[in-house]
Structures are given as structure tokens and as C-alpha cells.
Design a protein around this motif. Structure first.
Motif, PDB file in Angstrom:
ATOM      1  N   GLY A   1       0.835  -1.187   0.000  1.00 52.93           N
ATOM      2  CA  GLY A   1       0.000   0.000   0.000  1.00 52.93           C
ATOM      3  C   GLY A   1       0.872   1.239   0.000  1.00 52.93           C
ATOM      4  N   MET A   2       0.269   2.371  -0.341  1.00 53.34           N
ATOM      5  CA  MET A   2       1.015   3.625  -0.337  1.00 53.34           C
ATOM      6  C   MET A   2       0.074   4.750   0.081  1.00 53.34           C
ATOM      7  SD  MET A   2       3.426   5.124  -3.367  1.00 53.34           S
ATOM      8  CE  MET A   2       4.644   6.382  -3.012  1.00 53.34           C
ATOM      9  N   ASN A   3       0.535   5.576   0.999  1.00 54.71           N
ATOM     10  CA  ASN A   3      -0.165   6.784   1.398  1.00 54.71           C
ATOM     11  C   ASN A   3       0.813   7.940   1.312  1.00 54.71           C
ATOM     12  OD1 ASN A   3      -1.534   4.410   3.002  1.00 54.71           O
ATOM     13  ND2 ASN A   3      -3.070   6.041   2.848  1.00 54.71           N
ATOM     14  N   ASP A   4       0.491   8.924   0.492  1.00 58.90           N
ATOM     15  CA  ASP A   4       1.434   9.987   0.161  1.00 58.90           C
ATOM     16  C   ASP A   4       2.731   9.353  -0.364  1.00 58.90           C
ATOM     17  OD1 ASP A   4      -0.520  11.716   0.876  1.00 58.90           O
ATOM     18  OD2 ASP A   4       0.435  12.432   2.709  1.00 58.90           O
ATOM     19  N   GLU A   5       3.894   9.680   0.228  1.00 59.10           N
ATOM     20  CA  GLU A   5       5.153   9.130  -0.267  1.00 59.10           C
ATOM     21  C   GLU A   5       5.550   7.818   0.406  1.00 59.10           C
ATOM     22  OE1 GLU A   5       5.424  13.689  -0.129  1.00 59.10           O
ATOM     23  OE2 GLU A   5       4.857  12.084   1.264  1.00 59.10           O
ATOM     24  N   VAL A   6       4.737   7.331   1.334  1.00 56.59           N
ATOM     25  CA  VAL A   6       5.129   6.196   2.173  1.00 56.59           C
ATOM     26  C   VAL A   6       4.571   4.888   1.613  1.00 56.59           C
ATOM     27  CG1 VAL A   6       5.053   5.201   4.482  1.00 56.59           C
ATOM     28  CG2 VAL A   6       5.230   7.690   4.195  1.00 56.59           C
ATOM     29  N   VAL A   7       5.476   3.963   1.272  1.00 58.99           N
ATOM     30  CA  VAL A   7       5.085   2.617   0.845  1.00 58.99           C
ATOM     31  C   VAL A   7       5.108   1.719   2.074  1.00 58.99           C
ATOM     32  CG1 VAL A   7       5.633   0.677  -0.675  1.00 58.99           C
ATOM     33  CG2 VAL A   7       6.101   3.019  -1.423  1.00 58.99           C
ATOM     34  N   HIS A   8       4.073   0.860   2.203  1.00 56.27           N
ATOM     35  CA  HIS A   8       3.972   0.060   3.425  1.00 56.27           C
ATOM     36  C   HIS A   8       3.291  -1.282   3.128  1.00 56.27           C
ATOM     37  CE1 HIS A   8      -0.356   1.005   3.616  1.00 56.27           C
ATOM     38  NE2 HIS A   8      -0.014   2.253   3.330  1.00 56.27           N
ATOM     39  N   THR A   9       3.260  -2.135   4.137  1.00 54.81           N
ATOM     40  CA  THR A   9       2.576  -3.424   4.037  1.00 54.81           C
ATOM     41  C   THR A   9       1.388  -3.466   4.988  1.00 54.81           C
ATOM     42  OG1 THR A   9       4.101  -4.370   5.673  1.00 54.81           O
ATOM     43  CG2 THR A   9       4.659  -4.659   3.349  1.00 54.81           C
ATOM     44  N   GLY A  10       0.812  -2.308   5.251  1.00 60.83           N
ATOM     45  CA  GLY A  10      -0.297  -2.225   6.191  1.00 60.83           C
ATOM     46  C   GLY A  10      -1.627  -2.642   5.600  1.00 60.83           C
ATOM     47  N   TYR A  11      -2.686  -2.283   6.303  1.00 63.53           N
ATOM     48  CA  TYR A  11      -4.053  -2.678   5.961  1.00 63.53           C
ATOM     49  C   TYR A  11      -4.446  -2.059   4.612  1.00 63.53           C
ATOM     50  CZ  TYR A  11      -9.060  -3.523   6.833  1.00 63.53           C
ATOM     51  OH  TYR A  11     -10.369  -3.934   6.754  1.00 63.53           O
ATOM     52  N   LEU A  12      -4.626  -2.891   3.595  1.00 63.72           N
ATOM     53  CA  LEU A  12      -4.816  -2.397   2.227  1.00 63.72           C
ATOM     54  C   LEU A  12      -6.057  -1.518   2.043  1.00 63.72           C
ATOM     55  CD1 LEU A  12      -3.634  -5.420   0.036  1.00 63.72           C
ATOM     56  CD2 LEU A  12      -2.418  -3.286   0.527  1.00 63.72           C
ATOM     57  N   PRO A  13      -7.183  -1.796   2.726  1.00 63.63           N
ATOM     58  CA  PRO A  13      -8.326  -0.897   2.540  1.00 63.63           C
ATOM     59  C   PRO A  13      -8.078   0.544   2.978  1.00 63.63           C
ATOM     60  CG  PRO A  13      -9.076  -2.999   3.396  1.00 63.63           C
ATOM     61  CD  PRO A  13      -7.572  -3.018   3.458  1.00 63.63           C
ATOM     62  N   MET A  14      -7.020   0.774   3.765  1.00 60.84           N
ATOM     63  CA  MET A  14      -6.693   2.127   4.183  1.00 60.84           C
ATOM     64  C   MET A  14      -5.611   2.758   3.296  1.00 60.84           C
ATOM     65  SD  MET A  14      -6.835   1.842   8.349  1.00 60.84           S
ATOM     66  CE  MET A  14      -6.641   3.601   8.568  1.00 60.84           C
ATOM     67  N   ALA A  15      -5.162   2.041   2.279  1.00 54.42           N
ATOM     68  CA  ALA A  15      -4.146   2.566   1.366  1.00 54.42           C
ATOM     69  C   ALA A  15      -4.803   3.420   0.290  1.00 54.42           C
ATOM     70  CB  ALA A  15      -3.371   1.421   0.720  1.00 54.42           C
ATOM     71  N   HIS A  16      -4.206   4.554   0.012  1.00 55.72           N
ATOM     72  CA  HIS A  16      -4.705   5.418  -1.061  1.00 55.72           C
ATOM     73  C   HIS A  16      -4.281   4.896  -2.429  1.00 55.72           C
ATOM     74  CE1 HIS A  16      -6.280   9.336  -2.464  1.00 55.72           C
ATOM     75  NE2 HIS A  16      -5.379   9.197  -3.415  1.00 55.72           N
ATOM     76  N   TYR A  17      -3.141   4.201  -2.447  1.00 53.52           N
ATOM     77  CA  TYR A  17      -2.554   3.721  -3.700  1.00 53.52           C
ATOM     78  C   TYR A  17      -2.086   2.291  -3.483  1.00 53.52           C
ATOM     79  CZ  TYR A  17       0.103   4.260  -8.103  1.00 53.52           C
ATOM     80  OH  TYR A  17       0.570   4.140  -9.389  1.00 53.52           O
ATOM     81  N   LEU A  18      -2.167   1.482  -4.532  1.00 60.53           N
ATOM     82  CA  LEU A  18      -1.778   0.075  -4.464  1.00 60.53           C
ATOM     83  C   LEU A  18      -0.632  -0.212  -5.418  1.00 60.53           C
ATOM     84  CD1 LEU A  18      -5.373  -1.459  -4.615  1.00 60.53           C
ATOM     85  CD2 LEU A  18      -3.973  -1.158  -2.547  1.00 60.53           C
ATOM     86  N   ILE A  19       0.305  -1.041  -4.968  1.00 53.60           N
ATOM     87  CA  ILE A  19       1.400  -1.492  -5.824  1.00 53.60           C
ATOM     88  C   ILE A  19       1.490  -3.006  -5.715  1.00 53.60           C
ATOM     89  CG2 ILE A  19       3.856  -1.380  -6.338  1.00 53.60           C
ATOM     90  CD1 ILE A  19       3.931   1.371  -5.047  1.00 53.60           C
ATOM     91  N   ALA A  20       1.422  -3.670  -6.863  1.00 54.58           N
ATOM     92  CA  ALA A  20       1.578  -5.125  -6.921  1.00 54.58           C
ATOM     93  C   ALA A  20       2.933  -5.455  -7.529  1.00 54.58           C
ATOM     94  CB  ALA A  20       0.460  -5.746  -7.746  1.00 54.58           C
ATOM     95  N   LEU A  21       3.733  -6.218  -6.799  1.00 50.78           N
ATOM     96  CA  LEU A  21       5.013  -6.709  -7.301  1.00 50.78           C
ATOM     97  C   LEU A  21       4.775  -8.136  -7.781  1.00 50.78           C
ATOM     98  CD1 LEU A  21       8.096  -6.348  -7.655  1.00 50.78           C
ATOM     99  CD2 LEU A  21       8.353  -7.157  -5.303  1.00 50.78           C
ATOM    100  N   CYS A  22       4.781  -8.334  -9.088  1.00 50.43           N
ATOM    101  CA  CYS A  22       4.368  -9.599  -9.709  1.00 50.43           C
ATOM    102  C   CYS A  22       5.592 -10.322 -10.263  1.00 50.43           C
ATOM    103  CB  CYS A  22       3.378  -9.325 -10.843  1.00 50.43           C
ATOM    104  SG  CYS A  22       2.002  -8.252 -10.385  1.00 50.43           S
TER     105      CYS A  22
END
Length: 242
Positions: free
Chosen positions: A211-232
């Protein structure tokens, strides 16, 4: 020396830093400075935080693809993110289906960034079968008609090597309640975190969600993420061969 500076109190050492940079041949090719394209210039002047968010996303891509030899970018826009990634990989083929974006990149960046090749291409039309070891597509999938998303991903898989990696980023479905009216018009295919994971799992053997909120990438609760990144990782090449 003094004619180049305001005031007299600062040390000669401090002033020499600026004079040395100005005299360096490394900076001569930039002239008066790097020029942004019109799209990013508008964001810089109206909401500069968006530039920070975009660069942070591409920094994550760059770190995930560090040392990769040949990387495909799908949706390069005006090339600012391409430059970030190019500093960590050997070569970037940066593509976009919008002609003004590619024309802008070619006019501004040719001869400045040597390891980026800008090409006009629509990934929905066809893959670019050059056996890329990595690919990334940020802020593209949310603009693709749901009926065409499988074709998008199949053509990405067909462009990757057997052990290729894709970094896919998009605004989350949950973020859309805060999106502007203009953004909502184009965001026709936003997904929740688990839907994004399920979609990517259909085309890759391993998917890691961030997940990502502003400039911060994290592994937190996805429904609270503003942006999603999938590493495939490890594309299901048999799907591209059907």
C-alpha cells in the motif's frame, strides 16, 4: 568571485562549491536546466505534492528493479518517472500510446538521458516481444476498460522473459471517494487491494502487495491505502501463448 554572490559574509569555501558546480562539464548539457513537459509543469505549479508522490512511486520501482538489464515501461507520460527508474537499471524502453507525450519526451530528453528509449506503442494492440527482464506500469490500469484488462496483462506477460517481474501501480478503489471529479471520469477500473491481488495472480505465479499513502510505501491494511502497488513475479507464459 564576489560579483557572483549577494553579501560578503559567507566563506570562500562555501562560494567555491557553487562555482565548481557551474564550471563542471557534467552540467553543461543541461543549459539553463531540465524542462518539464506541460502536464507535469501544471502539476508542479498547481499541486507540487503530486510530483513528490509520483517520484516516490517510481523510486520504489527503481529499487525493486535494481540492476535489471532491459526494462519496459508502459505509460511513460512525460518521462519524469522514467528518469528515476533509469538510474537503477541498464536500459529502459519507455512507451506510451499518447503521441504528444512521446513527442515531448523525444524533444526534451534526447541526448540528455542516454539509457532511455522512448517509443509510441499501445500495449492493448500487441506485446513488445523483446524478452524484458522487468516491466512497470504506474497509473495506467485504472484507465483501461475492464473488458480489456486481460488483454493488457496478457500482452505484458508476452513481453517479459520467463523470470520477468512486473510492478503495477494504481489508485485504490477506496481512494476514489476523495478523488476529484476530473480524476473520477478517467478512473474506470480502480480495484481494492484483494481484487488487485486476485487479478495479478491470474497472470503471475507470485504477487506481493504493497500500500502507499502519500510518499510512504507500506505493508499495512490495504483498505486504508490510497494507492496500491503489486510486485508480480514469474509470469504465466502459457497464457500469452494461447
Amino acid at each position: 568571485m564576489e560579483e557572483n554572490f549577494f553579501g560578503t559574509a559567507s566563506s570562500t569555501t562555501a562560494k567555491n562549491v557553487y562555482l565548481h558546480q557551474e564550471a563542471s562539464s557534467e552540467f553543461e548539457k543541461f543549459g539553463e536546466g531540465f524542462q518539464l513537459g506541460p502536464y507535469n509543469t501544471r502539476h508542479l505549479l498547481s499541486d507540487p505534492r503530486r510530483i513528490g508522490f509520483m517520484i516516490a512511486r517510481h523510486k520504489f520501482v527503481a529499487k525493486m528493479l535494481h540492476g535489471y538489464n532491459n526494462v519496459l515501461e508502459i505509460g511513460c507520460q512525460e518521462g519524469l518517472g522514467s528518469i528515476v527508474v533509469s538510474q537503477e537499471v541498464n536500459h529502459v524502453v519507455a512507451t506510451d500510446f499518447y503521441k504528444p507525450h512521446i513527442e515531448s519526451c523525444l524533444s526534451r530528453l534526447t541526448g540528455i538521458v542516454s539509457n532511455i528509449e522512448f517509443r509510441g506503442h499501445d500495449i492493448i494492440d500487441a506485446p513488445i516481444p523483446e524478452n524484458f527482464d522487468g516491466a512497470f506500469s504506474m497509473d495506467v490500469i485504472e484507465h483501461i476498460e475492464p473488458a480489456q484488462e486481460d488483454r493488457f496483462m496478457t500482452n505484458v506477460v508476452a513481453s517479459l522473459s520467463e523470470h520477468g517481474v512486473l510492478v503495477l501501480g494504481a489508485p485504490s478503489l477506496e481512494s476514489q471517494q476523495y478523488a476529484s471529479a476530473a480524476s473520477k471520469v478517467g478512473h474506470i477500473n480502480c480495484k481494492s487491494g484483494e481484487d488487485m491481488r486476485a487479478f495479478c495472480n491470474r497472470f503471475f505465479h507470485k504477487v506481493f502487495m504493497f500500500g502507499m499513502n502519500d510518499e510512504v510505501v507500506h505493508t499495512g491494511y490495504l483498505p486504508m491505502a490510497h494507492y496500491l502497488i503489486a510486485l508480480c513475479v514469474y509470469p504465466k507464459k502459457e497464457l500469452a501463448e494461447q
